[in-house]
Design an enzyme around this catalytic site. Structure first.
Site, PDB file in Angstrom:
ATOM      1  N   TYR A 119       1.565 -33.169 -54.392  1.00 58.74           N
ATOM      2  CA  TYR A 119       2.495 -32.052 -54.665  1.00 58.74           C
ATOM      3  C   TYR A 119       3.969 -32.373 -54.161  1.00 58.74           C
ATOM      4  CZ  TYR A 119      -0.955 -28.810 -55.879  1.00 58.74           C
ATOM      5  OH  TYR A 119      -2.169 -28.211 -56.631  1.00 58.74           O
ATOM      6  N   ILE A 120       4.049 -33.234 -53.227  1.00 56.62           N
ATOM      7  CA  ILE A 120       5.381 -33.671 -52.697  1.00 56.62           C
ATOM      8  C   ILE A 120       5.815 -34.931 -53.382  1.00 56.62           C
ATOM      9  CG2 ILE A 120       6.832 -34.116 -50.672  1.00 56.62           C
ATOM     10  CD1 ILE A 120       5.915 -31.277 -51.237  1.00 56.62           C
ATOM     11  N   VAL A 173       9.636 -27.772 -49.161  1.00 58.31           N
ATOM     12  CA  VAL A 173       9.591 -27.148 -50.392  1.00 58.31           C
ATOM     13  C   VAL A 173       8.509 -26.249 -50.558  1.00 58.31           C
ATOM     14  CG1 VAL A 173      11.247 -28.834 -51.630  1.00 58.31           C
ATOM     15  CG2 VAL A 173       8.566 -29.278 -51.610  1.00 58.31           C
ATOM     16  N   LYS A 199       9.866 -29.313 -38.442  1.00 54.04           N
ATOM     17  CA  LYS A 199       8.749 -29.027 -39.539  1.00 54.04           C
ATOM     18  C   LYS A 199       7.999 -28.259 -38.954  1.00 54.04           C
ATOM     19  CE  LYS A 199       6.140 -29.188 -43.140  1.00 54.04           C
ATOM     20  NZ  LYS A 199       6.762 -28.758 -44.508  1.00 54.04           N
ATOM     21  N   ASN A 212       6.677 -23.972 -39.885  1.00 56.11           N
ATOM     22  CA  ASN A 212       5.416 -23.687 -40.236  1.00 56.11           C
ATOM     23  C   ASN A 212       4.529 -22.786 -39.295  1.00 56.11           C
ATOM     24  OD1 ASN A 212       5.981 -24.416 -42.769  1.00 56.11           O
ATOM     25  ND2 ASN A 212       4.376 -26.174 -43.028  1.00 56.11           N
ATOM     26  N   CYS A 261      -0.528 -26.329 -45.696  1.00 53.47           N
ATOM     27  CA  CYS A 261       0.556 -26.418 -44.734  1.00 53.47           C
ATOM     28  C   CYS A 261       0.442 -25.491 -43.432  1.00 53.47           C
ATOM     29  CB  CYS A 261       1.844 -26.228 -45.264  1.00 53.47           C
ATOM     30  SG  CYS A 261       2.099 -27.288 -46.954  1.00 53.47           S
TER      31      CYS A 261
HETATM   32  N1  SAJ Z   1       1.254 -15.251 -46.543  1.00 53.97           N
HETATM   33  C1  SAJ Z   1       0.759 -13.992 -46.109  1.00 53.97           C
HETATM   34  N2  SAJ Z   1       1.768 -13.030 -45.759  1.00 53.97           N
HETATM   35  C2  SAJ Z   1       3.114 -13.558 -46.199  1.00 53.97           C
HETATM   36  C3  SAJ Z   1       3.389 -14.461 -46.609  1.00 53.97           C
HETATM   37  C4  SAJ Z   1       2.341 -15.830 -46.683  1.00 53.97           C
HETATM   38  O1  SAJ Z   1      -0.496 -13.794 -45.908  1.00 53.97           O
HETATM   39  O2  SAJ Z   1       3.746 -12.627 -45.867  1.00 53.97           O
HETATM   40  C5  SAJ Z   1       0.126 -16.280 -46.651  1.00 53.97           C
HETATM   41  C6  SAJ Z   1       0.104 -16.704 -48.264  1.00 53.97           C
HETATM   42  O3  SAJ Z   1      -0.530 -15.982 -49.059  1.00 53.97           O
HETATM   43  C7  SAJ Z   1      -0.592 -18.208 -48.266  1.00 53.97           C
HETATM   44  C8  SAJ Z   1       0.056 -18.639 -46.823  1.00 53.97           C
HETATM   45  O4  SAJ Z   1       0.460 -17.536 -46.076  1.00 53.97           O
HETATM   46  O5  SAJ Z   1      -1.956 -17.976 -48.079  1.00 53.97           O
HETATM   47  C9  SAJ Z   1       1.127 -19.692 -46.955  1.00 53.97           C
HETATM   48  O6  SAJ Z   1       1.987 -19.384 -47.955  1.00 53.97           O
HETATM   49  P1  SAJ Z   1       3.453 -19.515 -47.820  1.00 53.97           P
HETATM   50  O7  SAJ Z   1       4.240 -19.035 -48.975  1.00 53.97           O
HETATM   51  O8  SAJ Z   1       4.013 -18.832 -46.515  1.00 53.97           O
HETATM   52  O9  SAJ Z   1       3.613 -21.123 -47.613  1.00 53.97           O
HETATM   53  P2  SAJ Z   1       3.298 -22.422 -48.393  1.00 53.97           P
HETATM   54  O10 SAJ Z   1       1.872 -22.991 -47.551  1.00 53.97           O
HETATM   55  O11 SAJ Z   1       2.988 -22.070 -49.659  1.00 53.97           O
HETATM   56  O12 SAJ Z   1       4.550 -23.357 -48.016  1.00 53.97           O
HETATM   57  C10 SAJ Z   1       5.152 -23.441 -46.730  1.00 53.97           C
HETATM   58  C11 SAJ Z   1       6.514 -23.136 -46.829  1.00 53.97           C
HETATM   59  N3  SAJ Z   1       7.065 -23.145 -45.132  1.00 53.97           N
HETATM   60  C12 SAJ Z   1       7.750 -22.133 -44.678  1.00 53.97           C
HETATM   61  O13 SAJ Z   1       8.011 -21.016 -45.491  1.00 53.97           O
HETATM   62  C13 SAJ Z   1       8.166 -22.009 -43.360  1.00 53.97           C
HETATM   63  C14 SAJ Z   1       7.296 -24.479 -47.403  1.00 53.97           C
HETATM   64  O14 SAJ Z   1       8.799 -24.265 -47.073  1.00 53.97           O
HETATM   65  C15 SAJ Z   1       6.728 -25.628 -46.827  1.00 53.97           C
HETATM   66  O15 SAJ Z   1       7.543 -26.937 -47.433  1.00 53.97           O
HETATM   67  C16 SAJ Z   1       5.373 -25.781 -47.039  1.00 53.97           C
HETATM   68  O16 SAJ Z   1       4.712 -24.710 -46.217  1.00 53.97           O
HETATM   69  C17 SAJ Z   1       4.839 -27.207 -46.501  1.00 53.97           C
HETATM   70  O17 SAJ Z   1       4.443 -28.083 -47.268  1.00 53.97           O
HETATM   71  O18 SAJ Z   1       4.743 -27.358 -45.306  1.00 53.97           O
END
Ligand code: SAJ
Length: 439
Positions: free
Chosen positions: A13-14, A164, A215, A219, A269
């Site tokens: 993915y990256i 990302v 990082k 997260n 992540c």
């Molecule tokens: N989720 C919730 N409630 C929310 C937001 C998300 O339950 O309000 C859940 C989502 O449904 C999902 C999980 O959290 O199951 C993660 O989703 P996400 O959109 O928060 O994050 P990722 O895993 O898709 O991407 C994250 C991002 N990090 C941050 O926003 C701090 C992205 O910028 C990173 O590059 C990525 O992790 C990574 O690769 O580490």
């Protein structure tokens, strides 16, 4: 420093978007992966992951001749490691009664070992994989120095986290600020020069361990914030409050931004990275640990909600809508929706899953429906698990024609209550006391 040719190790993915973007910005790129399926797919001009816009960029990169793919790295000016760093499925550490996950760093170790024979004086090596603090200096550096070259003196070494968002990778790759941590300031400068090839956001220099921690802090902050939202959903149910309304009102405060509750936290992540802090400092991380417990416990909370709505699950036919780890992606890794499906089945429910982004997914013990209609046909309950845009856009009256189900359980605030009520459904929502929410 200028770069003509780079090797990108790991075409997931990256790595794949990164390799393709470097190639479309004029660099010669060798994309390396150990998985024959990945290499074959790319050699046939296809891609193995779903990401908006990725196919076009990869096609352009391959057609220009700038991107080639291979099982092995070769001599280059720079090596970029973007391999997975999951946790072990069957190994745990323990501290003060708290059982924690352990990072599996074998892919980083093998990627570093694969670079060794090709590493030359003046090269740049960058680790992008999310890793426990000090990985670059304590794990990667010693492996690379087996070449006889000294990191910082003979070759440059950096950690630069990818940040990302799946679903928006290609835009964010270019526009997001980029942190580049060098094991020496010269290494950081070299890393900056490489990313300047295409990054339009700020490029910020620091040291390698700070970049690793940045990082993980990002997260982990998100995980803890989602955990508090999930805990609020439980409290709201107890107090007869609609959590969605309460969050909406609280977020009108100028310094508050509560995230959304849901069936849990998935992906590779946010549900993984906090463990890298817990593993390396269990004595300092009770909050991070407990946030993980709350989010991992959320699928159980959903199942309790379903039972409150429809009673004992034995023999109940449930159409589960969505299996991806979050809206509008096809990525099913660490998906809380899958966990919910397994838990429902364990209690005897017959669950048919419709995942429009991956209808043919094969997941052990999960029955995928070939279409929405087939998932709905015999169902007595509809369970919304992922807030895919197309689900939110459903016309309740049309859905009512496809199913005899008249109960809908919404875990993601995706159904418009009045519309579904008018179409004859009783809607139960996560984070809302069920007696109050019956339409
Ligand atoms: N989720 C919730 N409630 C929310 C937001 C998300 O339950 O309000 C859940 C989502 O449904 C999902 C999980 O959290 O199951 C993660 O989703 P996400 O959109 O928060 O994050 P990722 O895993 O898709 O991407 C994250 C991002 N990090 C941050 O926003 C701090 C992205 O910028 C990173 O590059 C990525 O992790 C990574 O690769 O580490």
């Amino acid at each position: 420093m200028s770069f003509q040719k780079i090797c990108v190790l790991g075409l997931g993915y990256i790595g794949l978007p990164t390799a393709a973007t470097f190639a479309t910005h004029g660099l010669k790129v060798v994309g390396v992966d150990i998985n024959p399926h990945v290499i074959e797919t790319l050699r046939n001009g296809n891609i193995h992951i779903h990401e908006p816009g990725l196919r076009t960029v990869v096609e352009a990169a391959l057609n220009s001749g700038n991107l080639t793919v291979s099982f092995e790295p070769e001599e280059a000016d720079a090596f970029l490691i973007a391999v997975p760093t999951p946790f072990y499925e069957d190994q745990y550490g323990e501290y003060d009664g708290r059982k924690y996950r352990l990072a599996d760093m074998r892919a980083v170790e093998s990627a570093a070992a694969a670079i060794l024979p090709h590493l030359r004086k003046g090269n740049l090596v960058i680790l992008e994989s999310t890793s426990p603090p000090r990985t670059t200096i304590d794990l990667l550096r010693p492996i690379l120095e087996r070449s006889g070259l000294k990191a910082g003196a003979d070759f440059y070494l950096c950690y630069s986290p990818e940040r990302v968002l799946p679903g928006q990778i290609l835009r964010e790759l270019i526009e997001n600020a980029r942190v580049v941590g060098g094991i020496t300031p010269e290494s950081a400068h070299a890393g900056c020069d490489l990313y300047a090839t295409f990054v339009k956001g700020e490029i910020l220099e620091t040291d390698a361990t700070t970049a690793e921690m940045v990082k993980l802090m990002e997260n982990t902050t998100r995980d803890v914030n989602i955990a508090i939202a999930n805990e609020f959903s439980r409290l709201a149910e107890k107090f007869g409050v609609d959590v969605w309304e309460a969050i909406n009102l609280a977020n009108r405060h100028p310094r508050i931004n509560i995230l959304s509750p849901g069936p849990g936290v998935g992906g590779h992540c946010i549900s993984v990275d906090p463990w890298f802090f817990v593993e390396t400092a269990p004595e300092l991380t009770p909050l991070i640990y407990h946030a993980r417990q709350v989010n991992d416990g959320q699928p159980h909370f959903v199942v309790e909600k379903v039972k409150q709505a429809i009673g004992p699950l034995n023999g109940k036919k449930i159409a589960a809508l969505g299996l991806a780890y979050k809206p509008d992606v096809d990525d099913l890794r660490e998906s809380p929706a899958t966990e919910v499906v397994h838990l429902l089945q364990k209690e005897g429910a017959v669950v048919n899953v419709w995942e429009p982004f991956k209808p043919d997914a094969r997941i052990k013990g999960v029955d995928m429906a070939p279409s929405l209609d087939s998932a709905l046909k015999d169902a007595d309950t509809i369970l919304l698990l992922v807030r895919h845009t197309q689900f939110v856009g459903f016309h309740a009256a049309e859905i009512a024609l496809k199913t005899k189900a008249r109960i809908a359980i919404d875990c993601v605030n995706g159904l418009e209550i009045a519309q579904w009520g008018n179409a004859g459904f009783t809607v139960y929502r996560l984070g809302v006391n069920q007696l109050d929410s019956a339409a």
